[in-house]
Design an enzyme around this catalytic site. Structure first.
Site, short mmCIF file in Angstrom:
data_model
loop_
_atom_site.label_atom_id
_atom_site.label_comp_id
_atom_site.label_asym_id
_atom_site.label_seq_id
_atom_site.Cartn_x
_atom_site.Cartn_y
_atom_site.Cartn_z
CG LEU A 199 -1.92 -1.04 1.47
CD1 LEU A 199 -2.50 -0.94 2.87
CD2 LEU A 199 -3.03 -0.89 0.43
CG HIS A 200 2.64 3.27 -2.90
ND1 HIS A 200 2.42 2.11 -3.57
CD2 HIS A 200 2.78 4.22 -3.85
CE1 HIS A 200 2.43 2.33 -4.87
NE2 HIS A 200 2.63 3.62 -5.07
NE ARG A 201 -1.19 5.41 -6.14
CZ ARG A 201 -0.32 4.71 -6.89
NH1 ARG A 201 -0.53 3.46 -7.21
NH2 ARG A 201 0.77 5.30 -7.34
NE ARG A 217 3.21 8.74 -0.35
CZ ARG A 217 3.06 10.07 -0.39
NH1 ARG A 217 2.36 10.68 0.55
NH2 ARG A 217 3.58 10.78 -1.36
CG ASP A 264 -2.15 1.39 -2.65
OD1 ASP A 264 -0.98 1.02 -2.93
OD2 ASP A 264 -2.39 2.15 -1.68
#
Ligand code: UD1
Ligand code: UDP
Length: 371
Positions: free
Chosen positions: A211-213, A246, A290
């Site tokens: 996940l990183h969005r 992030r 994502d």
């Protein structure tokens, strides 16, 4: 077009993790040719060893010929920083062609520098659209495609978007998906990797999570909801979560990291190198993500992919592949469907065949007017 020099000089711009898998096959294809010299320009948008150097090693890339060392920053600071630094390189070296890839800030920044210096710029992975302008990448895609001279597309939907936006079809080459070339190039190493065993995962007995969005991880409530859903899924299936920097920062900031580390059925790791990552993906029962690139790789490998997003700029992975968009609240039920064998296998889209770099090389040669 008259050529400034022979062989012609081509800059390949790389900046962030997904870019390396896109430039590597093209770099290797161009390195075999005598009519061009390819140089890699690393903007430094990603810089941690496991977000950058590891990929140069895995993908057998040389040390970048130019390193702009721009690092992290706000959108404007990063985009502007890349423009200022790359402009100096362009003034000094004046490449004959520039290839930018993907949709990160450095992509749009270098496209702007090149086109304003009247150097022809190609966008590799052109024409993708999520239709969601809240995504920073969608702005980068629109800007880049609007100004690049040549647009190399991965799928027919990308051609259709460009045509609908009024692009002259003569600017477009449908070359296919170059990320698949990286997978095929490293398939023997991926199949030989012991990453799955090292991480104590049973074949088909786990899901991989990335996940990183910003829309998922930068908001405390949204990330808290995702953590709760992952906890629920882990009761059914162990998870390997390769945590993007992030996301790591946000999990710590929002006080969510301890919940994940305390869960014995959720294994957290640093970002993995490409060979190790694809090795664990290849033996996974499902992937929860994502990421843009991971949606494509799972479609190629026919692995159930549950994409935690409201939209995708890669719809072919849904219409033809094994990817489905999933709302956080549906995640656990959808994993249940995967475990029940109720997930579509899909098929490989046209020109996702490991030969995109050859088509790019031939297209560049033709466009550069070299016999
Ligand atoms: C960027 C791209 C995104 C792409 C993703 C791939 C933009 C707008 N975003 O998002 O499209 O999907 O890369 O992974 O270009 N950080 C580190 N070490 C690093 C890199 C980043 O610690 O090597 C941390 C920093 O705190 C940084 C944050 O991650 O502020 C975000 O990095 P940034 O490159 O701005 O955005 P990504 O989320 O990585
Ligand atoms: N990837 C990797 N290690 C990881 C997570 C992803 O090698 O821990 C690879 C993945 O196989 C794909 C690319 O990184 O090739 C996708 O990058 P990312 O998800 O960061 O960016 P996006 O594709 O969303 O822009």
């Amino acid at each position: 077009m008259t050529q400034a020099r022979s062989p012609i000089l081509v800059h390949l711009i790389a900046a962030a993790r997904p870019n390396f898998m896109k430039i590597a096959p093209l770099y290797h294809a161009l390195a075999r040719e005598t009519w061009c010299e390819a140089k890699i320009v690393h903007t430094g948008q990603h810089y941690d060893p496991n977000m950058s150097d590891a990929f140069f090693r895995d993908l057998k890339l040389p040390t970048p010929h130019h390193h702009l060392e721009v690092g992290s920053g706000s959108h404007a600071a990063q985009t502007g920083g890349v423009m200022m630094a790359y402009e100096k390189v362009v003034e000094r070296e004046r490449p004959d062609w520039i290839v930018v890839v993907g949709d990160v800030n450095s992509t749009a920044a270098c496209a702007m520098v090149g086109t304003k210096a009247w150097i022809p710029v190609v966008h590799l992975e052109a024409g993708l659209r999520s239709g969601d302008r809240r995504m920073p990448e969608e702005i980068n895609r629109l800007v880049t495609d609007a100004i690049c001279d040549v647009l190399w597309t991965p799928s027919p939907d990308a051609d259709a978007h460009l045509i609908a936006e009024g692009v002259d079809p003569a600017r477009i080459d449908f070359v296919g998906n170059i990320m698949i070339d990286s997978y095929e190039m490293l398939r023997p190493a991926i199949e030989a990797s012991d990453a799955r065993k090292r991480l104590e995962l049973k074949p088909q007995g786990y899901a991989v999570v990335t996940l990183h969005r910003p829309s998922n991880v930068d908001d405390a409530a949204a990330l808290g909801e995702l953590v709760a859903q992952l906890e629920a899924v882990s009761a059914k299936l162990p998870l390997l979560f390769a945590v993007h920097p992030r996301t790591k920062k946000r999990l710590e900031e929002f006080g969510l990291a301890a919940r994940l580390t305390a869960n014995e059925r959720i294994r957290l790791t640093e970002p993995l190198g490409y060979i190790e990552f694809m090795s664990v993906v290849s033996s996974a029962c499902a992937v929860i993500t994502d990421s843009g690139g991971v949606q494509e790789e799972t479609t190629y490998l026919s692995i159930p992919c549950l994409t935690l997003r409201e939209n995708t700029e890669r719809p072919i992975t849904v219409t033809e592949g094994s990817n489905r968009l999933v709302k956080p609240a549906e995640l656990s039920a959808m994993v249940g469907q995967v475990l029940g064998g109720e997930w579509p296998k899909g098929r490989r889209p046209a020109l996702w065949d490991g030969k995109a770099a050859e088509r790019c090389s031939a297209a560049l040669r033709r466009r550069a007017g070299i016999a």
